[in-house]
Design a protein around this motif. Structure first.
Motif, PDB file in Angstrom:
ATOM      1  N   LEU A   1       0.853  -1.188   0.000  1.00 29.87           N
ATOM      2  CA  LEU A   1       0.000   0.000   0.000  1.00 29.87           C
ATOM      3  C   LEU A   1       0.889   1.239   0.000  1.00 29.87           C
ATOM      4  N   LEU A   2       0.700   2.094  -1.002  1.00 30.23           N
ATOM      5  CA  LEU A   2       1.420   3.364  -1.086  1.00 30.23           C
ATOM      6  C   LEU A   2       0.429   4.476  -0.803  1.00 30.23           C
ATOM      7  N   SER A   3       0.811   5.431   0.047  1.00 27.58           N
ATOM      8  CA  SER A   3      -0.095   6.543   0.336  1.00 27.58           C
ATOM      9  C   SER A   3       0.676   7.845   0.400  1.00 27.58           C
ATOM     10  N   GLY A   4       0.022   8.898  -0.036  1.00 25.74           N
ATOM     11  CA  GLY A   4       0.653  10.206  -0.011  1.00 25.74           C
ATOM     12  C   GLY A   4      -0.347  11.289  -0.345  1.00 25.74           C
ATOM     13  N   VAL A   5       0.193  12.421  -0.721  1.00 20.59           N
ATOM     14  CA  VAL A   5      -0.603  13.594  -1.054  1.00 20.59           C
ATOM     15  C   VAL A   5      -0.334  13.917  -2.517  1.00 20.59           C
TER      16      VAL A   5
ATOM     17  N   LYS B   1      -2.013 -15.980  -8.518  1.00 19.76           N
ATOM     18  CA  LYS B   1      -3.313 -15.593  -9.068  1.00 19.76           C
ATOM     19  C   LYS B   1      -3.974 -14.646  -8.079  1.00 19.76           C
ATOM     20  N   VAL B   2      -4.310 -13.455  -8.557  1.00 13.37           N
ATOM     21  CA  VAL B   2      -4.929 -12.432  -7.715  1.00 13.37           C
ATOM     22  C   VAL B   2      -6.258 -12.052  -8.337  1.00 13.37           C
ATOM     23  N   TYR B   3      -7.308 -11.993  -7.514  1.00 13.58           N
ATOM     24  CA  TYR B   3      -8.636 -11.684  -8.036  1.00 13.58           C
ATOM     25  C   TYR B   3      -9.091 -10.268  -7.711  1.00 13.58           C
ATOM     26  N   SER B   4      -8.760  -9.786  -6.532  1.00 11.49           N
ATOM     27  CA  SER B   4      -9.234  -8.471  -6.110  1.00 11.49           C
ATOM     28  C   SER B   4      -8.093  -7.459  -6.103  1.00 11.49           C
ATOM     29  N   PRO B   5      -8.360  -6.224  -6.558  1.00 11.25           N
ATOM     30  CA  PRO B   5      -7.307  -5.209  -6.540  1.00 11.25           C
ATOM     31  C   PRO B   5      -7.186  -4.455  -5.210  1.00 11.25           C
ATOM     32  N   THR B   6      -8.086  -4.719  -4.289  1.00 12.82           N
ATOM     33  CA  THR B   6      -8.128  -3.930  -3.060  1.00 12.82           C
ATOM     34  C   THR B   6      -7.627  -4.735  -1.857  1.00 12.82           C
ATOM     35  N   ILE B   7      -6.747  -4.126  -1.096  1.00 13.86           N
ATOM     36  CA  ILE B   7      -6.221  -4.750   0.120  1.00 13.86           C
ATOM     37  C   ILE B   7      -7.231  -4.555   1.242  1.00 13.86           C
ATOM     38  N   GLU B   8      -7.545  -5.638   1.940  1.00 16.39           N
ATOM     39  CA  GLU B   8      -8.454  -5.536   3.081  1.00 16.39           C
ATOM     40  C   GLU B   8      -7.689  -4.992   4.285  1.00 16.39           C
ATOM     41  N   LYS B   9      -8.416  -4.357   5.189  1.00 18.60           N
ATOM     42  CA  LYS B   9      -7.798  -3.827   6.407  1.00 18.60           C
ATOM     43  C   LYS B   9      -7.090  -4.952   7.151  1.00 18.60           C
ATOM     44  N   GLY B  10      -5.903  -4.631   7.668  1.00 17.09           N
ATOM     45  CA  GLY B  10      -5.118  -5.607   8.425  1.00 17.09           C
ATOM     46  C   GLY B  10      -4.338  -6.581   7.570  1.00 17.09           C
ATOM     47  N   ASN B  11      -4.242  -6.348   6.244  1.00 17.17           N
ATOM     48  CA  ASN B  11      -3.578  -7.301   5.365  1.00 17.17           C
ATOM     49  C   ASN B  11      -2.407  -6.750   4.560  1.00 17.17           C
ATOM     50  N   ALA B  12      -2.049  -5.491   4.724  1.00 15.80           N
ATOM     51  CA  ALA B  12      -0.929  -4.933   3.951  1.00 15.80           C
ATOM     52  C   ALA B  12       0.393  -5.432   4.527  1.00 15.80           C
ATOM     53  N   ASP B  13       1.167  -6.114   3.697  1.00 14.47           N
ATOM     54  CA  ASP B  13       2.500  -6.562   4.111  1.00 14.47           C
ATOM     55  C   ASP B  13       3.444  -5.375   4.223  1.00 14.47           C
ATOM     56  N   TYR B  14       3.229  -4.394   3.343  1.00 14.06           N
ATOM     57  CA  TYR B  14       4.066  -3.191   3.300  1.00 14.06           C
ATOM     58  C   TYR B  14       3.163  -1.965   3.218  1.00 14.06           C
ATOM     59  N   LEU B  15       3.457  -0.992   4.033  1.00 13.66           N
ATOM     60  CA  LEU B  15       2.817   0.316   3.938  1.00 13.66           C
ATOM     61  C   LEU B  15       3.931   1.331   3.749  1.00 13.66           C
ATOM     62  N   VAL B  16       3.892   2.020   2.611  1.00 11.90           N
ATOM     63  CA  VAL B  16       4.884   3.054   2.318  1.00 11.90           C
ATOM     64  C   VAL B  16       4.122   4.366   2.217  1.00 11.90           C
ATOM     65  N   SER B  17       4.379   5.266   3.162  1.00  9.15           N
ATOM     66  CA  SER B  17       3.652   6.527   3.180  1.00  9.15           C
ATOM     67  C   SER B  17       4.607   7.689   2.959  1.00  9.15           C
TER      68      SER B  17
ATOM     69  N   GLY C   1       2.907  -6.923  12.394  1.00 11.25           N
ATOM     70  CA  GLY C   1       4.237  -7.369  12.001  1.00 11.25           C
ATOM     71  C   GLY C   1       4.630  -6.973  10.587  1.00 11.25           C
ATOM     72  N   GLY C   2       3.761  -6.235   9.873  1.00  7.87           N
ATOM     73  CA  GLY C   2       4.085  -5.783   8.521  1.00  7.87           C
ATOM     74  C   GLY C   2       5.199  -4.749   8.553  1.00  7.87           C
ATOM     75  N   ILE C   3       5.673  -4.387   7.382  1.00  4.55           N
ATOM     76  CA  ILE C   3       6.746  -3.391   7.277  1.00  4.55           C
ATOM     77  C   ILE C   3       6.146  -2.044   6.922  1.00  4.55           C
ATOM     78  N   CYS C   4       6.455  -1.044   7.738  1.00  7.02           N
ATOM     79  CA  CYS C   4       5.931   0.301   7.536  1.00  7.02           C
ATOM     80  C   CYS C   4       7.091   1.267   7.334  1.00  7.02           C
ATOM     81  N   ILE C   5       7.053   1.965   6.197  1.00  7.12           N
ATOM     82  CA  ILE C   5       8.077   2.967   5.876  1.00  7.12           C
ATOM     83  C   ILE C   5       7.355   4.302   5.728  1.00  7.12           C
ATOM     84  N   ILE C   6       7.711   5.262   6.570  1.00  7.33           N
ATOM     85  CA  ILE C   6       7.026   6.559   6.533  1.00  7.33           C
ATOM     86  C   ILE C   6       8.041   7.685   6.374  1.00  7.33           C
ATOM     87  N   ASN C   7       7.724   8.584   5.454  1.00  6.62           N
ATOM     88  CA  ASN C   7       8.513   9.793   5.277  1.00  6.62           C
ATOM     89  C   ASN C   7       8.086  10.794   6.349  1.00  6.62           C
TER      90      ASN C   7
END
Length: 194
Positions: free
Chosen positions: A8-12, A59-75, A91-97
């Motif tokens: 999951l990538l998030s920003g402005v 094989k991936v069916y849905s494009p949306t990550i459910e809450k509590g399932n992001a392995d990586y959050l890059v903000s 226990g996921g990896i979170c990288i925040i600027n």
């Protein structure tokens, strides 16, 4: 059941979230994974939130990550990281600027920007893999103030076992405008060394 990887990538708006997502998607496709990408633009041209869900595996069916399932959050910004906090798995990896871009309610004095220590504690309680970087200052020193997106990909590349550094650099060269390639490569390398 085959593992699905969730990033999951998030920003402005204006921070280059979409370009970063496109570089990641290119690398994942090159590796032959099935991939789904979902971009959410909330008034991005006016400094609103931009969020990209990237899911890949056999094989991936849905494009949306459910809450509590992001392995990586890059903000790319602190408050956007806080807003996406519920998506990060335990226990996921979170990288925040470590950058604050005040949204309209804060600028207008209606709301207060959350205190950094509270944001840090929240993430630290969810994962020990909480990485906070000052990418904004580092890319300014490299004469590329818009290079935070590539800097953060450099940080992510140390934790995402996807491909070699050379492949990351090839993707940057392919997707970044020619005039900006060298500056962005320096940002990527700075992120890897952060």
């Amino acid at each position: 059941m085959e593992k699905i990887n969730n990033i999951l990538l998030s920003g402005v708006g204006g921070q280059g979230t979409i370009l970063a997502a496109n570089i990641l998607t290119h690398l994942i496709c090159e590796k032959g994974f099935d991939i789904r990408k979902n971009e959410i633009h909330g008034m991005s041209q006016r400094g609103g939130d931009v969020c990209t869900h990237i899911r890949f595996g056999q094989k991936v069916y849905s494009p949306t990550i459910e809450k509590g399932n992001a392995d990586y959050l890059v903000s790319f910004e602190l408050l956007e990281g806080l807003r996406m906090y519920p998506f990060l798995k335990k226990g996921g990896i979170c990288i925040i600027n470590n950058t604050e871009i005040e949204p309209a309610p804060v600028t207008a004095g209606v709301e207060k920007y959350p205190e950094f220590d509270k944001i840090k504690k929240l993430f630290s309680d969810r994962t020990e893999n909480f990485i906070i970087v000052d990418g904004t200052s580092q890319v300014k020193e490299l004469n590329n103030p818009k290079g935070v997106n590539i800097f953060l990909l450099g940080v992510l590349s140390n934790h995402l076992d996807l491909c070699t550094v050379d492949k990351w650099l090839e993707a940057i060269k392919k997707l970044v405008k020619p005039d900006f390639i060298e500056r962005n490569i320096k940002c990527f390398e700075a992120g890897r060394n952060a």
